[in-house]
Design a protein around this motif. Sequence first.
Motif, PDB file in Angstrom:
ATOM      1  N   GLU A  34      24.188 -19.832  26.179  1.00  0.00           N
ATOM      2  CA  GLU A  34      25.567 -20.082  26.610  1.00  0.00           C
ATOM      3  C   GLU A  34      26.546 -19.276  25.777  1.00  0.00           C
ATOM      4  OE1 GLU A  34      28.618 -23.857  27.373  1.00  0.00           O
ATOM      5  OE2 GLU A  34      26.643 -24.190  26.458  1.00  0.00           O
ATOM      6  N   LYS A  35      26.267 -19.132  24.488  1.00  0.00           N
ATOM      7  CA  LYS A  35      27.168 -18.408  23.599  1.00  0.00           C
ATOM      8  C   LYS A  35      27.313 -16.952  24.014  1.00  0.00           C
ATOM      9  CE  LYS A  35      27.904 -17.211  18.734  1.00  0.00           C
ATOM     10  NZ  LYS A  35      27.409 -17.388  17.344  1.00  0.00           N
ATOM     11  N   TYR A  36      26.208 -16.327  24.408  1.00  0.00           N
ATOM     12  CA  TYR A  36      26.233 -14.900  24.736  1.00  0.00           C
ATOM     13  C   TYR A  36      26.154 -14.648  26.251  1.00  0.00           C
ATOM     14  CZ  TYR A  36      25.474 -14.339  19.750  1.00  0.00           C
ATOM     15  OH  TYR A  36      25.605 -14.395  18.385  1.00  0.00           O
ATOM     16  N   LYS A  61      21.214  -3.540  17.652  1.00  0.00           N
ATOM     17  CA  LYS A  61      22.405  -3.310  16.840  1.00  0.00           C
ATOM     18  C   LYS A  61      23.471  -2.468  17.549  1.00  0.00           C
ATOM     19  CE  LYS A  61      19.949  -3.666  12.422  1.00  0.00           C
ATOM     20  NZ  LYS A  61      19.516  -2.952  11.187  1.00  0.00           N
ATOM     21  N   LYS A  62      23.055  -1.563  18.426  1.00  0.00           N
ATOM     22  CA  LYS A  62      24.011  -0.610  18.981  1.00  0.00           C
ATOM     23  C   LYS A  62      24.363  -0.862  20.446  1.00  0.00           C
ATOM     24  CE  LYS A  62      24.909   4.346  19.445  1.00  0.00           C
ATOM     25  NZ  LYS A  62      24.423   5.718  19.162  1.00  0.00           N
ATOM     26  N   TYR A  63      23.381  -1.179  21.284  1.00  0.00           N
ATOM     27  CA  TYR A  63      23.628  -1.222  22.729  1.00  0.00           C
ATOM     28  C   TYR A  63      23.779  -2.627  23.296  1.00  0.00           C
ATOM     29  CZ  TYR A  63      22.399   3.699  22.529  1.00  0.00           C
ATOM     30  OH  TYR A  63      22.371   5.028  22.207  1.00  0.00           O
ATOM     31  N   LEU A  64      22.905  -3.536  22.904  1.00  0.00           N
ATOM     32  CA  LEU A  64      22.965  -4.870  23.488  1.00  0.00           C
ATOM     33  C   LEU A  64      24.273  -5.598  23.170  1.00  0.00           C
ATOM     34  CD1 LEU A  64      21.413  -6.793  25.287  1.00  0.00           C
ATOM     35  CD2 LEU A  64      20.337  -7.770  23.248  1.00  0.00           C
ATOM     36  N   GLY A 122      29.194  -7.856  25.398  1.00  0.00           N
ATOM     37  CA  GLY A 122      30.623  -7.994  25.140  1.00  0.00           C
ATOM     38  C   GLY A 122      30.956  -8.622  23.810  1.00  0.00           C
ATOM     39  N   VAL A 123      30.111  -8.371  22.789  1.00  0.00           N
ATOM     40  CA  VAL A 123      30.365  -8.914  21.453  1.00  0.00           C
ATOM     41  C   VAL A 123      30.343  -7.769  20.446  1.00  0.00           C
ATOM     42  CG1 VAL A 123      29.422 -11.183  22.014  1.00  0.00           C
ATOM     43  CG2 VAL A 123      27.913  -9.415  21.063  1.00  0.00           C
ATOM     44  N   SER A 124      30.887  -8.024  19.277  1.00  0.00           N
ATOM     45  CA  SER A 124      30.940  -6.968  18.259  1.00  0.00           C
ATOM     46  C   SER A 124      29.596  -6.758  17.577  1.00  0.00           C
ATOM     47  CB  SER A 124      32.011  -7.290  17.215  1.00  0.00           C
ATOM     48  OG  SER A 124      31.741  -8.559  16.614  1.00  0.00           O
ATOM     49  N   ASN A 125      28.844  -7.845  17.419  1.00  0.00           N
ATOM     50  CA  ASN A 125      27.525  -7.735  16.786  1.00  0.00           C
ATOM     51  C   ASN A 125      26.682  -8.952  17.134  1.00  0.00           C
ATOM     52  OD1 ASN A 125      27.961  -9.843  14.589  1.00  0.00           O
ATOM     53  ND2 ASN A 125      29.617  -8.391  14.140  1.00  0.00           N
TER      54      ASN A 125
END
Length: 249
Positions: free
Chosen positions: A10-12, A144-147, A152-155
Amino acid sequence: MTDKLLNYSEKYNCIFVRIPRCATSSICKALDISGGHYTYSELQLMLPKTILKKAVIFTVARNSWDRVVSLFKFRISRGHDIIFFGKEKLRMIDWLKRDVTVHDVFNYIDLQQFPYWSVGRPDREVPGVVKYIINYDHLELAWKKYLPKILGVSNLPDLPKINTSQQIFDSNKENITYEGKRGDDGMFPNYTKFYASQEEIDYVGNLFRTEVSWFNWKFGIMQEWVIYEGKNLPPPLGALEDVREWNIK
């Protein structure tokens, strides 16, 4: 408190299709996902259509020769199949041929090809195939780079190392006998040492010929692609597009 939806974060806002021996436990832990090794078609029946329509659906694919070795190490190290072989010297190819022939229910399902896990039911209201496919060999880079951009998150949280077949194998290898002649001399990935002949390599290649052809897997060679976008074309196979080729907003 409501129960968590299977294989959904749900968070992501993402659905993770868990193909066995593809870092699934680590990914579920990092994304706080509960659920099992369900195919996408099974999840289509279990999850609300509203979730299926809006969520990012992804999975991880692993070189077929590598995944077979991982499953072998996992099951033998846990003692799942020892009863069938006793104290004889165990070759991975003998273990594999037995399970493919006898159709041990759990192992046989685990050995199914990629389309079995990733292609959904013919329902026009929801995506027909898993949209994003991460290459296991480049999981850390994709993570780290694409997912994060796709979600739609920074990390994303770091991936923990959980239930790896090599950890299990190393802790139990004094009780395991296997044959193979290809050593890990730095030129080949570690899994190559479990294959003792070209015949064994060809057997696995033929067994997984559909996904080998689709992803262009090669024995002992890492593919350069990191993450693909699967197109919603008729099953079992759709076109693949390298995510690195297009700009992620």
